[in-house]
Design a protein around this motif. Structure first.
Motif, PDB file in Angstrom:
ATOM      1  N   ASN A  85     -34.920   3.088  20.044  1.00 28.41           N
ATOM      2  CA  ASN A  85     -35.128   3.963  18.901  1.00 28.41           C
ATOM      3  C   ASN A  85     -36.184   3.282  18.037  1.00 28.41           C
TER       4      ASN A  85
ATOM      5  N   ARG B 201     -17.800   6.791  12.159  1.00 27.83           N
ATOM      6  CA  ARG B 201     -18.238   5.393  12.081  1.00 27.83           C
ATOM      7  C   ARG B 201     -17.432   4.541  13.053  1.00 27.83           C
TER       8      ARG B 201
ATOM      9  N   TYR C 298     -31.571  -4.261  12.814  1.00 28.64           N
ATOM     10  CA  TYR C 298     -31.575  -5.645  13.310  1.00 28.64           C
ATOM     11  C   TYR C 298     -32.289  -6.534  12.287  1.00 28.64           C
TER      12      TYR C 298
ATOM     13  N   ASP D 167     -28.311  -2.774  23.281  1.00 27.12           N
ATOM     14  CA  ASP D 167     -27.759  -1.754  22.379  1.00 27.12           C
ATOM     15  C   ASP D 167     -27.917  -0.383  23.045  1.00 27.12           C
TER      16      ASP D 167
ATOM     17  N   ALA E  24     -26.853   2.673  22.174  1.00 29.31           N
ATOM     18  CA  ALA E  24     -26.455   3.764  21.271  1.00 29.31           C
ATOM     19  C   ALA E  24     -26.703   5.138  21.911  1.00 29.31           C
ATOM     20  N   TYR E  25     -27.712   5.219  22.793  1.00 31.91           N
ATOM     21  CA  TYR E  25     -28.071   6.521  23.387  1.00 31.91           C
ATOM     22  C   TYR E  25     -27.548   6.676  24.804  1.00 31.91           C
TER      23      TYR E  25
ATOM     24  N   THR F 131     -21.993   3.074  20.585  1.00 30.07           N
ATOM     25  CA  THR F 131     -21.480   3.762  19.410  1.00 30.07           C
ATOM     26  C   THR F 131     -21.055   5.168  19.803  1.00 30.07           C
TER      27      THR F 131
ATOM     28  N   PHE G  70     -34.927  -0.271  16.267  1.00 28.21           N
ATOM     29  CA  PHE G  70     -33.911   0.059  15.276  1.00 28.21           C
ATOM     30  C   PHE G  70     -34.016  -0.914  14.094  1.00 28.21           C
TER      31      PHE G  70
ATOM     32  N   GLY H 241     -18.943   1.604  12.906  1.00 24.66           N
ATOM     33  CA  GLY H 241     -20.305   1.875  13.366  1.00 24.66           C
ATOM     34  C   GLY H 241     -20.826   0.629  14.062  1.00 24.66           C
ATOM     35  N   SER H 242     -21.849   0.802  14.924  1.00 26.58           N
ATOM     36  CA  SER H 242     -22.376  -0.418  15.548  1.00 26.58           C
ATOM     37  C   SER H 242     -23.122  -1.258  14.524  1.00 26.58           C
ATOM     38  N   ASP H 243     -23.515  -0.651  13.415  1.00 24.99           N
ATOM     39  CA  ASP H 243     -24.138  -1.446  12.347  1.00 24.99           C
ATOM     40  C   ASP H 243     -23.254  -2.631  11.953  1.00 24.99           C
TER      41      ASP H 243
ATOM     42  N   SER I 236     -21.471   7.497  17.556  1.00 16.62           N
ATOM     43  CA  SER I 236     -22.222   8.318  16.600  1.00 16.62           C
ATOM     44  C   SER I 236     -23.074   9.379  17.279  1.00 16.62           C
ATOM     45  N   LYS I 237     -23.854   8.962  18.282  1.00 16.03           N
ATOM     46  CA  LYS I 237     -24.807   9.896  18.865  1.00 16.03           C
ATOM     47  C   LYS I 237     -24.122  10.870  19.820  1.00 16.03           C
TER      48      LYS I 237
HETATM   49  C1  LIG Z   1     -28.185   5.045  15.561  1.00 20.13           C
HETATM   50  C2  LIG Z   1     -28.290   3.696  16.150  1.00 20.13           C
HETATM   51  C3  LIG Z   1     -27.307   2.734  15.931  1.00 20.13           C
HETATM   52  C4  LIG Z   1     -26.290   2.895  14.833  1.00 20.13           C
HETATM   53  O1  LIG Z   1     -25.126   3.327  15.228  1.00 20.13           O
HETATM   54  P1  LIG Z   1     -23.861   3.462  14.266  1.00 20.13           P
HETATM   55  O2  LIG Z   1     -22.766   3.251  15.212  1.00 20.13           O
HETATM   56  O3  LIG Z   1     -23.936   4.851  13.721  1.00 20.13           O
HETATM   57  O4  LIG Z   1     -23.916   2.400  13.204  1.00 20.13           O
HETATM   58  C5  LIG Z   1     -27.395   1.520  16.598  1.00 20.13           C
HETATM   59  N1  LIG Z   1     -28.425   1.265  17.415  1.00 20.13           N
HETATM   60  C6  LIG Z   1     -29.412   2.149  17.630  1.00 20.13           C
HETATM   61  C7  LIG Z   1     -30.524   1.805  18.542  1.00 20.13           C
HETATM   62  C8  LIG Z   1     -29.376   3.385  16.994  1.00 20.13           C
HETATM   63  O5  LIG Z   1     -30.387   4.242  17.163  1.00 20.13           O
END
Ligand SMILES: *Cc1c(COP(=O)(O)O)cnc(C)c1O
Length: 363
Positions: free
Chosen positions: A165, A226, A119, A190, A192-193, A216, A116, A90-92, A218-219
């Protein structure tokens, strides 16, 4: 000595002060709280997938460098091979690795807020100072305040979620560019979207020595895997690689991600459907008196509840009792007073949301 006393004497104070990341148990609710892709895979693809998994040797350690997966990312995600890749659970996990690398007594981590929450959470867990710079009322960057904060605190890392986010908007690309230049530390954009917007910094990594772009899967539709990745100059990635645990990406994740990236058309169909439905959902929310949705470049819509006799938290609870789970952001930050966030679901899920809200308001 009681366990409490032992904990107090042993566990770092910044860890004791944290609260664990919690999610609401969705039960049987329609789940629109976590920006998941609502679509599954066609039967034939599921069959091929299971077939592929049969050949994964789970008795062996995974490829620690995930070479085949990285190759698939280069060739499918518009990442130039001039840059290096770091993969994370995951990016976490990538956020954690970056912050571990710069952690020192006087290192400052910065981000505009609301944003988010990880951070801040991860910075805190490592004992780092976190500075949040408030966004403007329309959730755009407060450019002057950002410049001043960068000069004052000299952040070691600046995080910019692009789109952001939980607000859903893109910050101004020109302002981001200036902030990257003004920051002596790292700037992590970041994305993610990324599957839900046309804007990206991914091709611009080479323009700035201190820019890293994080993404990531994920979305996109693989939240359960992950898997996230960071794109940057090798000089940075080389250092971060030392902190990545050797087998952080399991062989099942590697195999599944390679399989999915081979079939990106399906995910592109799904995300373009979601982008269309995002606009419909936004229009329908805007048409309900007492709701103020913000436009979005992500797969969710943030909206403010201004309804006499009903608070955002009450609306959130009422929706939950009708079987729809969305995210209540009221109380998480001043700027998010009366705000709820709904993930774009399937057309019928979105219609359910709209009709239930209209029903609740009628009563
Ligand atoms: C959902 C989200 C992440 C987390 O992504 P994972 O890869 O699921 O850990 C990271 N950054 C932002 C801005 C998000 O909204």
């Amino acid at each position: 000595m009681s366990i409490k006393e032992r904990v107090d004497s042993l566990v770092r104070p910044e860890v004791r002060a944290l609260s664990a990341y919690k999610t609401v148990d969705p039960g049987n609710c329609i789940k629109l709280d976590a920006m998941e892709n609502p679509y599954g895979w066609p039967q034939e693809m599921l069959d091929d997938w299971l077939q592929r998994l049969r050949s994964v040797e789970v008795n062996r350690y995974p490829d620690p460098e995930a070479k085949a997966l990285k190759q698939a990312i280069y060739s499918s995600q518009g990442v130039s091979e001039r840059f290096s890749l770091l993969l994370g659970n995951g990016s976490d996990e990538i956020i954690q690795i970056i912050l571990m690398a710069i952690a020192s007594e006087d290192a400052v981590v910065m981000a505009p807020e609301p944003t988010f929450v990880m951070y801040r959470q991860i910075a805190r867990s490592l004992g780092l100072k976190f500075v949040g710079v408030p966004l403007q009322e329309d959730f755009s960057l407060d450019f002057d305040a950002m410049c001043k904060a960068i000069e004052k605190y000299r952040p070691a890392v600046l995080f910019l979620a692009y789109p952001n986010n939980p607000t859903g908007n893109l910050f101004d690309a020109g302002e981001i560019e200036t902030l990257i230049k003004k920051t002596a530390g790292l700037v992590v954009v970041d994305e993610a979207y990324a599957p839900f917007t046309d804007e990206t910094f991914i091709a611009r990594v080479g323009e700035f020595e201190n820019l890293l772009v994080m993404r990531t899967f994920s979305k996109l539709g693989l939240a359960g895997l992950r898997l996230g990745y960071l794109v940057g100059a090798d000089g940075w990635i080389e250092q971060l690689e030392k902190l990545r645990l050797p087998y952080n990406i399991g062989s099942l994740t590697q195999a599944c991600a390679e399989f999915a990236l081979d079939r990106l058309e399906l995910f592109e169909e799904q995300t373009s459907q979601i982008r269309k439905d995002r606009q419909l959902l936004l229009n329908s929310l805007a048409a309900i008196e007492g709701l103020e949705p913000m436009s979005s470049e992500a797969n969710f819509v943030l909206f403010r509840v201004r309804q006499e006799g009903m608070t955002a938290s009450e609306l959130h609870e009422c929706l939950k009792s009708t079987g729809i789970l969305i995210k209540n952001l009221h109380g998480s930050a001043e700027a998010l007073t009366d705000c709820l966030r709904v993930t774009v679901g399937t057309p019928s899920e979105n219609e359910r949301v709209i009709s239930e809200i209209a029903n609740i308001f009628k009563k």
